[in-house]
Design a protein around this motif. Sequence first.
Motif, PDB file in Angstrom:
ATOM      1  N   PRO A 124       0.819  -1.220   0.000  1.00  0.00           N
ATOM      2  CA  PRO A 124       0.000   0.000   0.000  1.00  0.00           C
ATOM      3  C   PRO A 124       0.849   1.265   0.000  1.00  0.00           C
ATOM      4  CG  PRO A 124      -0.548  -1.435   1.875  1.00  0.00           C
ATOM      5  CD  PRO A 124       0.631  -2.029   1.185  1.00  0.00           C
ATOM      6  N   ASP A 125       0.386   2.259  -0.729  1.00  0.00           N
ATOM      7  CA  ASP A 125       1.117   3.524  -0.837  1.00  0.00           C
ATOM      8  C   ASP A 125       1.330   4.185   0.518  1.00  0.00           C
ATOM      9  OD1 ASP A 125       1.315   3.281  -3.564  1.00  0.00           O
ATOM     10  OD2 ASP A 125      -0.420   4.556  -3.983  1.00  0.00           O
ATOM     11  N   HIS A 126       0.354   4.056   1.431  1.00  0.00           N
ATOM     12  CA  HIS A 126       0.492   4.739   2.716  1.00  0.00           C
ATOM     13  C   HIS A 126       1.531   4.088   3.625  1.00  0.00           C
ATOM     14  CE1 HIS A 126      -2.991   1.978   3.031  1.00  0.00           C
ATOM     15  NE2 HIS A 126      -2.540   1.722   4.233  1.00  0.00           N
ATOM     16  N   TYR A 127       2.082   2.977   3.229  1.00  0.00           N
ATOM     17  CA  TYR A 127       3.190   2.362   3.974  1.00  0.00           C
ATOM     18  C   TYR A 127       4.490   2.406   3.193  1.00  0.00           C
ATOM     19  CZ  TYR A 127      -0.311   0.494   7.131  1.00  0.00           C
ATOM     20  OH  TYR A 127      -1.329   0.376   8.026  1.00  0.00           O
ATOM     21  N   GLN A 128       4.446   2.885   1.971  1.00  0.00           N
ATOM     22  CA  GLN A 128       5.632   2.879   1.109  1.00  0.00           C
ATOM     23  C   GLN A 128       5.573   4.071   0.165  1.00  0.00           C
ATOM     24  OE1 GLN A 128       6.842  -0.916  -0.825  1.00  0.00           O
ATOM     25  NE2 GLN A 128       6.419   0.193  -2.681  1.00  0.00           N
ATOM     26  N   PRO A 141      12.369   5.492   3.334  1.00  0.00           N
ATOM     27  CA  PRO A 141      13.583   4.763   2.991  1.00  0.00           C
ATOM     28  C   PRO A 141      13.382   3.249   2.855  1.00  0.00           C
ATOM     29  CG  PRO A 141      13.610   5.415   5.295  1.00  0.00           C
ATOM     30  CD  PRO A 141      12.386   6.031   4.682  1.00  0.00           C
ATOM     31  N   PHE A 142      12.248   2.734   3.363  1.00  0.00           N
ATOM     32  CA  PHE A 142      11.929   1.307   3.284  1.00  0.00           C
ATOM     33  C   PHE A 142      10.448   1.158   3.580  1.00  0.00           C
ATOM     34  CE2 PHE A 142      13.570   2.334   7.464  1.00  0.00           C
ATOM     35  CZ  PHE A 142      12.601   1.856   8.312  1.00  0.00           C
ATOM     36  N   GLU A 143       9.916  -0.038   3.391  1.00  0.00           N
ATOM     37  CA  GLU A 143       8.493  -0.277   3.658  1.00  0.00           C
ATOM     38  C   GLU A 143       8.264  -0.502   5.152  1.00  0.00           C
ATOM     39  OE1 GLU A 143       4.833  -2.825   1.711  1.00  0.00           O
ATOM     40  OE2 GLU A 143       6.869  -3.131   0.975  1.00  0.00           O
ATOM     41  N   CYS A 144       7.176   0.007   5.648  1.00  0.00           N
ATOM     42  CA  CYS A 144       6.816  -0.013   7.067  1.00  0.00           C
ATOM     43  C   CYS A 144       6.944  -1.398   7.714  1.00  0.00           C
ATOM     44  CB  CYS A 144       5.382   0.500   7.202  1.00  0.00           C
ATOM     45  SG  CYS A 144       4.687   0.493   8.843  1.00  0.00           S
ATOM     46  N   ILE A 145       6.512  -2.421   7.018  1.00  0.00           N
ATOM     47  CA  ILE A 145       6.459  -3.758   7.610  1.00  0.00           C
ATOM     48  C   ILE A 145       7.837  -4.273   8.029  1.00  0.00           C
ATOM     49  CG2 ILE A 145       6.597  -5.044   5.431  1.00  0.00           C
ATOM     50  CD1 ILE A 145       4.416  -6.927   6.721  1.00  0.00           C
ATOM     51  N   LEU A 146       8.894  -3.833   7.370  1.00  0.00           N
ATOM     52  CA  LEU A 146      10.242  -4.285   7.737  1.00  0.00           C
ATOM     53  C   LEU A 146      10.585  -3.935   9.177  1.00  0.00           C
ATOM     54  CD1 LEU A 146      12.329  -3.447   4.556  1.00  0.00           C
ATOM     55  CD2 LEU A 146      11.460  -5.668   5.295  1.00  0.00           C
ATOM     56  N   LEU A 147      10.041  -2.831   9.664  1.00  0.00           N
ATOM     57  CA  LEU A 147      10.293  -2.418  11.036  1.00  0.00           C
ATOM     58  C   LEU A 147       9.242  -2.966  11.990  1.00  0.00           C
ATOM     59  CD1 LEU A 147      11.893  -0.763  13.116  1.00  0.00           C
ATOM     60  CD2 LEU A 147      10.501   1.211  12.472  1.00  0.00           C
ATOM     61  N   VAL A 148       7.972  -2.746  11.697  1.00  0.00           N
ATOM     62  CA  VAL A 148       6.925  -3.053  12.681  1.00  0.00           C
ATOM     63  C   VAL A 148       6.769  -4.534  12.972  1.00  0.00           C
ATOM     64  CG1 VAL A 148       5.680  -0.935  12.160  1.00  0.00           C
ATOM     65  CG2 VAL A 148       4.968  -3.053  11.069  1.00  0.00           C
ATOM     66  N   ALA A 163      14.950  10.269   7.875  1.00  0.00           N
ATOM     67  CA  ALA A 163      14.108  10.593   6.720  1.00  0.00           C
ATOM     68  C   ALA A 163      12.935  11.487   7.113  1.00  0.00           C
ATOM     69  CB  ALA A 163      13.591   9.307   6.077  1.00  0.00           C
ATOM     70  N   THR A 164      12.514  11.411   8.371  1.00  0.00           N
ATOM     71  CA  THR A 164      11.346  12.150   8.846  1.00  0.00           C
ATOM     72  C   THR A 164      11.703  13.547   9.342  1.00  0.00           C
ATOM     73  OG1 THR A 164      10.380  10.042   9.525  1.00  0.00           O
ATOM     74  CG2 THR A 164       9.377  12.002  10.433  1.00  0.00           C
ATOM     75  N   LEU A 165      12.933  13.759   9.763  1.00  0.00           N
ATOM     76  CA  LEU A 165      13.332  15.014  10.384  1.00  0.00           C
ATOM     77  C   LEU A 165      12.949  16.264   9.588  1.00  0.00           C
ATOM     78  CD1 LEU A 165      14.580  16.350  12.822  1.00  0.00           C
ATOM     79  CD2 LEU A 165      16.819  16.081  11.764  1.00  0.00           C
ATOM     80  N   PRO A 166      13.108  16.284   8.264  1.00  0.00           N
ATOM     81  CA  PRO A 166      12.717  17.511   7.550  1.00  0.00           C
ATOM     82  C   PRO A 166      11.223  17.825   7.656  1.00  0.00           C
ATOM     83  CG  PRO A 166      14.071  16.102   6.158  1.00  0.00           C
ATOM     84  CD  PRO A 166      13.728  15.308   7.389  1.00  0.00           C
TER      85      PRO A 166
END
Length: 139
Positions: free
Chosen positions: A9-13, A18-25, A104-107
């Motif tokens: 899904p676009d809202h996770y990638q 820098p990577f898809e959400c599922i790799l972390l969660v 990646a989120t800091l800006p």
Amino acid sequence: MTNSTINHPDHYQADNDPFECILLVEQYSFNWGNCMKYVWRHRRKGHPKEDLEKALWYANRAAHNNEILRPAHLDIPSFIDPDKPTTLTSDYDAATLAHIKADATLPVSENEACFWQSVAYENSSGAIENITALIKETK
């Protein structure tokens, strides 16, 4: 299944991720993983404050259940099968992924970047504080 709304899904990638959400969660408990999922996608689904409130709900539930904000594979008791090594579901350790996401989120948002840093440093109270700050800054 080849549908990208199911598999990727676009809202996770998004392009700036820098990577898809599922790799972390997937490396965390159900409650912490869901918390991260809602923080990750809160800007992309049209109801950012609601998603952050859900993230906070899961974080508070995790805290209430005494779940430590650390990758779940590190908490598997050795008596389950001492001859079988614990494996990661990702090629990257969770702390590294959380640091990458923070950078990646800091800006976009300092509070969001601090949330991901709290995840990287296994600081559950910091994560909760940063979600609360994100809710206050979100319309």
